[in-house]
Design a protein around this motif. Sequence first.
Motif, PDB file in Angstrom:
ATOM      1  N   LYS A   1       0.835  -1.204   0.000  1.00 53.74           N
ATOM      2  CA  LYS A   1       0.000   0.000   0.000  1.00 53.74           C
ATOM      3  C   LYS A   1       0.865   1.246   0.000  1.00 53.74           C
ATOM      4  O   LYS A   1       2.028   1.226   0.418  1.00 53.74           O
ATOM      5  CB  LYS A   1      -0.941   0.010   1.196  1.00 53.74           C
ATOM      6  CG  LYS A   1      -0.283   0.250   2.545  1.00 53.74           C
ATOM      7  CD  LYS A   1      -1.329   0.349   3.662  1.00 53.74           C
ATOM      8  CE  LYS A   1      -0.701   0.692   5.007  1.00 53.74           C
ATOM      9  NZ  LYS A   1      -1.716   0.862   6.066  1.00 53.74           N
ATOM     10  N   ASP A   2       0.265   2.330  -0.487  1.00 57.98           N
ATOM     11  CA  ASP A   2       0.845   3.645  -0.301  1.00 57.98           C
ATOM     12  C   ASP A   2      -0.136   4.459   0.541  1.00 57.98           C
ATOM     13  O   ASP A   2      -1.054   3.892   1.137  1.00 57.98           O
ATOM     14  CB  ASP A   2       1.183   4.306  -1.652  1.00 57.98           C
ATOM     15  CG  ASP A   2      -0.034   4.496  -2.557  1.00 57.98           C
ATOM     16  OD1 ASP A   2      -1.171   4.590  -2.049  1.00 57.98           O
ATOM     17  OD2 ASP A   2       0.147   4.578  -3.785  1.00 57.98           O
TER      18      ASP A   2
ATOM     19  N   LYS B   1      -3.734   4.130  -1.756  1.00 54.24           N
ATOM     20  CA  LYS B   1      -4.324   2.920  -2.317  1.00 54.24           C
ATOM     21  C   LYS B   1      -3.677   1.668  -1.755  1.00 54.24           C
ATOM     22  O   LYS B   1      -2.538   1.695  -1.268  1.00 54.24           O
ATOM     23  CB  LYS B   1      -4.183   2.904  -3.844  1.00 54.24           C
ATOM     24  CG  LYS B   1      -5.040   3.930  -4.548  1.00 54.24           C
ATOM     25  CD  LYS B   1      -5.023   3.701  -6.047  1.00 54.24           C
ATOM     26  CE  LYS B   1      -5.977   4.658  -6.725  1.00 54.24           C
ATOM     27  NZ  LYS B   1      -6.085   4.408  -8.173  1.00 54.24           N
ATOM     28  N   VAL B   2      -4.425   0.560  -1.897  1.00 46.56           N
ATOM     29  CA  VAL B   2      -3.946  -0.763  -1.499  1.00 46.56           C
ATOM     30  C   VAL B   2      -3.832  -1.613  -2.765  1.00 46.56           C
ATOM     31  O   VAL B   2      -4.645  -1.478  -3.690  1.00 46.56           O
ATOM     32  CB  VAL B   2      -4.923  -1.424  -0.508  1.00 46.56           C
ATOM     33  CG1 VAL B   2      -4.480  -2.835  -0.159  1.00 46.56           C
ATOM     34  CG2 VAL B   2      -5.060  -0.577   0.747  1.00 46.56           C
TER      35      VAL B   2
ATOM     36  N   SER C   1      -6.584   2.544   2.630  1.00 46.19           N
ATOM     37  CA  SER C   1      -5.164   2.384   2.913  1.00 46.19           C
ATOM     38  C   SER C   1      -4.792   2.695   4.354  1.00 46.19           C
ATOM     39  O   SER C   1      -3.963   2.002   4.951  1.00 46.19           O
ATOM     40  CB  SER C   1      -4.355   3.279   1.967  1.00 46.19           C
ATOM     41  OG  SER C   1      -2.993   3.223   2.277  1.00 46.19           O
TER      42      SER C   1
ATOM     43  N   ASP D   1      -9.354  -3.838   6.471  1.00 44.52           N
ATOM     44  CA  ASP D   1      -9.270  -2.466   6.925  1.00 44.52           C
ATOM     45  C   ASP D   1     -10.357  -2.281   7.982  1.00 44.52           C
ATOM     46  O   ASP D   1     -10.920  -3.271   8.469  1.00 44.52           O
ATOM     47  CB  ASP D   1      -9.375  -1.473   5.760  1.00 44.52           C
ATOM     48  CG  ASP D   1     -10.683  -1.580   4.980  1.00 44.52           C
ATOM     49  OD1 ASP D   1     -11.694  -2.057   5.532  1.00 44.52           O
ATOM     50  OD2 ASP D   1     -10.693  -1.174   3.796  1.00 44.52           O
TER      51      ASP D   1
END
Length: 198
Positions: free
Chosen positions: A98-99, A102-103, A115, A128
């Motif tokens: 992930k960043d 986004k995942v 994310s 999540d």
Amino acid sequence: MMNKLILIVFTLPLVGVAGNLVNVNISGETTSVNLMTDPSQWSAPGFTIDLTQTDQFDRVKVIGGGYSKDDWDVFYRGEKVKDAHASSFHNLDEGYGKDNWKVFYRGKAVADSHSSSFKSLGEDYAKDNWKVFYRGKVVVDSHSSSFKSLGGGYAKDNWKVFYRGEVIEGATASSFQYLEDGYAKDNWNTYYRGRKTK
């Protein structure tokens, strides 16, 4: 006579992925160079590669789980990960990464994920604060707040039991436990690879 080829013409998505070749266009002709061999042997017919002309290799970092990144891009097994931001990207294991926004699962964006709270649970499960995922897909009828991976492909929340992302009908979550080698049990039944044994 050997013509010297400056490495700066390369893009480097394949660094760190064994067995890949990079196709290089040299004066209108395409040739392949294996980036995984000893750098002293990086050559194409009639050409050598001069590593002293660039530090681009130093910027590519293998971060685990099939992922690597440089200053600008993220790669999964040599393929660029679309819409991933390298500056904040990190590997979560089990194919997940992930960043800040986004995942991803195996290099593909995970739909309906968040994310900021996303984490890997092991055995291809992740969650999540709102949803549970198995191999990047939403696990239907699961509850994130109580969901946990048990091992062997099994998982449960406070109400249901799952095997590889699918509900095991009739299994009792409160007493369900994974044993070993594909076997699990609750207070009434034994299961093998998600199916009730006879």
